[in-house]
Design an enzyme around this catalytic site. Structure first.
Site, PDB file in Angstrom:
ATOM      1  N   HIS A 239       0.819  -1.204   0.000  1.00 54.32           N
ATOM      2  CA  HIS A 239       0.000   0.000   0.000  1.00 54.32           C
ATOM      3  C   HIS A 239       0.869   1.278   0.000  1.00 54.32           C
ATOM      4  O   HIS A 239       0.757   2.117  -0.884  1.00 54.32           O
ATOM      5  CB  HIS A 239      -0.896   0.029   1.250  1.00 54.32           C
ATOM      6  CG  HIS A 239      -1.761  -1.181   1.437  1.00 54.32           C
ATOM      7  ND1 HIS A 239      -2.846  -1.468   0.646  1.00 54.32           N
ATOM      8  CD2 HIS A 239      -1.695  -2.195   2.346  1.00 54.32           C
ATOM      9  CE1 HIS A 239      -3.419  -2.589   1.051  1.00 54.32           C
ATOM     10  NE2 HIS A 239      -2.749  -3.048   2.081  1.00 54.32           N
TER      11      HIS A 239
HETATM   12  O1  RIB Z   1      -4.657  -0.134   5.294  1.00 49.08           O
HETATM   13  C1  RIB Z   1      -3.302  -0.170   4.959  1.00 49.08           C
HETATM   14  C2  RIB Z   1      -2.540   0.874   5.699  1.00 49.08           C
HETATM   15  O2  RIB Z   1      -2.642   0.645   7.109  1.00 49.08           O
HETATM   16  C3  RIB Z   1      -1.037   0.858   5.395  1.00 49.08           C
HETATM   17  O3  RIB Z   1      -0.526   2.152   5.529  1.00 49.08           O
HETATM   18  C4  RIB Z   1      -0.499  -0.022   6.469  1.00 49.08           C
HETATM   19  O4  RIB Z   1       0.881   0.224   6.744  1.00 49.08           O
HETATM   20  C5  RIB Z   1      -1.335   0.403   7.653  1.00 49.08           C
HETATM   21  O5  RIB Z   1      -0.783   1.609   8.172  1.00 49.08           O
END
Ligand code: RIB
Ligand code: CA
Length: 319
Positions: A239
């Site tokens: 992500h």
């Molecule tokens: O939902 C994904 C996000 O939440 C990413 O940034 C992961 O590292 C957590 O922080």
């Protein structure tokens, strides 16, 4: 021209790759500082993890600041069930030799934004608590932020609840402050970032003979707790690296300007991001929302950048 950035983060394996990517290209990105926030794990640990990652990258001089220990209003929810007890399951990083700076992250954010001659872009990779506190503590700094590049939210289903993505679920009030701030925003919601799955084919570009790359591969090849990724695909969704990759290679991404609203009321939809992708609400857009990306090209280029970190560490050792 080198872009000056701050990374606000809750490492977290995907945060770690985003930070390594940003530190690997000093000619393109000047990482002025890293601010840690409670999220994946508690802020004491996210701060240590940020220091460990800078040490791994051979960049111990990058200042790291500990920030908010919890959300503005709600109780803290963490995600050890996904990222492991220390937040970096799959990596074996030694304790940092450097300490975090004394100044609180929110104080740092307001001070560096006020003082910076160059506009600063902030990559926000965790709950938005630090950013919201800085905007409330010193509203004038909103004009000093070139852009907030945010990983968070979901156009469709969430990953923490059916309605909400983790970062916005943890601190919906902070997210609401940020999206109402008027600061230019580029948003990477889950429907975009779940396209960036670290599949075996996409890991082929990393070479485990390099120390940094071996840590990245170990992290990305670890058994995924709780079975397959919610977003489908074989491997861990990366992500957070999407945000830094967009700063470096915007041509790999497509999106559109949308209105984004955050649900702050307690209940089954708390933390939900309503993204008006089709512009039905007639409200002026408050974010550029990413919809698609070329993940193969992104991983190819990330692998080359992280390989560059190993080359630099090798060069230093040879000096
Ligand atoms: O939902 C994904 C996000 O939440 C990413 O940034 C992961 O590292 C957590 O922080
Ligand atoms: Ca994160």
């Amino acid at each position: 021209m080198t872009k000056r950035i701050i990374i606000d983060t809750d490492p977290g394996q995907d945060d770690a790759l985003a930070i390594l990517l940003a530190l690997s290209v000093p000619d393109e990105l000047e990482v002025a500082g890293i601010t840690a926030v409670a999220g994946n794990v508690r802020v004491e640990q996210t701060c240590v993890n940020a220091l460990r990652i800078c040490q791994l990258a051979g960049r111990p001089e990058v200042p790291v600041f500990a920030g908010a220990a919890g959300p503005l209003m709600r109780p803290l929810h963490t995600a050890e069930f996904i990222c492991g007890a220390d937040g970096l399951a799959g990596m074996a990083l030694p304790a940092p030799r450097q300490a975090a700076r004394e100044v609180h992250a929110v104080t740092y954010l307001t001070e560096v934004l006020r003082a910076s001659v160059k506009p600063i872009t902030i990559c926000a990779l965790g709950p938005l608590t630090n950013i919201a506190l800085a905007l409330r503590m010193a509203p004038e700094v909103a004009a000093r932020i070139e852009r907030l590049v945010i990983m968070g939210g979901a156009r469709d289903l969430g990953n923490m609840t059916a309605a909400a993505e983790f970062n916005f679920f943890v601190d919906p009030h902070a997210a609401a402050v940020v999206f109402d701030s008027g600061v230019p925003i580029t948003l990477f919601p889950l429907n975009a970032t779940y396209q960036a799955v670290a599949s075996p084919a996409r890991l082929a570009g990393f070479d485990d003979t390099g120390h940094v790359q071996a840590q990245v591969l170990s992290m990305l090849r670890r058994e995924r707790p709780g079975g397959a990724s919610l977003g489908g695909g074989e491997g861990h969704p990366m992500h957070d690296p999407c945000t830094v990759a967009w700063l470096l290679w915007p041509e790999l991404f497509e999106g559109r300007d949308c209105r984004v609203d955050i649900e702050t009321a307690e209940g089954p939809t708390v933390g939900r991001s309503t993204i008006d992708w089709w512009g039905r609400g007639g409200q002026p857009p408050n974010a550029h929302v990413i919809g698609t990306l070329d993940a193969d090209a992104m991983f190819e280029r990330m692998a080359l950048c992280v390989r560059g970190l190993d080359d630099k560490v090798t060069e230093k050792a040879a000096e």
